[in-house]
Design a protein around this motif. Structure first.
Motif, PDB file in Angstrom:
ATOM      1  N   UNK A   1       0.794  -1.318   0.085  1.00 53.45           N
ATOM      2  CA  UNK A   1      -0.083  -0.002   0.006  1.00 53.45           C
ATOM      3  C   UNK A   1       0.755   1.193   0.031  1.00 53.45           C
ATOM      4  N   UNK A   2       2.029   1.434  -0.428  1.00 56.54           N
ATOM      5  CA  UNK A   2       2.803   2.360  -0.450  1.00 56.54           C
ATOM      6  C   UNK A   2       3.066   2.708  -1.837  1.00 56.54           C
ATOM      7  N   UNK A   3       3.125   4.144  -2.331  1.00 55.74           N
ATOM      8  CA  UNK A   3       3.169   4.858  -3.683  1.00 55.74           C
ATOM      9  C   UNK A   3       4.481   4.306  -4.251  1.00 55.74           C
ATOM     10  N   UNK A   4       4.425   4.196  -5.280  1.00 58.00           N
ATOM     11  CA  UNK A   4       5.584   3.903  -6.013  1.00 58.00           C
ATOM     12  C   UNK A   4       5.555   4.546  -7.489  1.00 58.00           C
ATOM     13  N   UNK A   5       6.718   4.694  -8.020  1.00 57.57           N
ATOM     14  CA  UNK A   5       6.832   5.365  -9.320  1.00 57.57           C
ATOM     15  C   UNK A   5       6.758   4.237 -10.303  1.00 57.57           C
ATOM     16  N   UNK A   6       6.019   4.670 -11.456  1.00 57.97           N
ATOM     17  CA  UNK A   6       5.932   3.808 -12.534  1.00 57.97           C
ATOM     18  C   UNK A   6       6.541   4.250 -13.869  1.00 57.97           C
ATOM     19  N   UNK A   7       7.171   3.428 -14.760  1.00 58.04           N
ATOM     20  CA  UNK A   7       7.842   3.966 -15.864  1.00 58.04           C
ATOM     21  C   UNK A   7       6.776   4.448 -16.683  1.00 58.04           C
TER      22      UNK A   7
END
Length: 69
Positions: free
Chosen positions: A63-69
């Motif tokens: 449930x943590x935010x992450x970056x996407x390409x």
């Protein structure tokens, strides 16, 4: 018939196929959760992108935010 190399080395591997990088992935995720900046350094083709994709996948699963390409 020539032997075919079974290992992927020309592109990042899927996070589920990453082998023996659990401690590194856990450490990077812990640092990210704590808001700590870190640097990942290694020669070319040592799996940095694959490792970061694994950390991103793990971050999304908890449930943590992450970056996407």
């Amino acid at each position: 018939m020539p032997e075919i190399n079974p290992f992927i080395f020309s592109r990042p591997v899927d996070p589920s196929n990453l082998i023996d990088r659990n401690s590194e992935a856990d450490q990077l995720l812990t640092l990210a959760e704590g808001g700590h900046a870190t640097r990942l350094s290694a020669p070319r083709r040592y799996g940095k992108t694959s490792l970061l994709r694994r950390v991103g996948r793990d971050a999304e699963q908890i449930g943590r935010a992450s970056c996407r390409e």
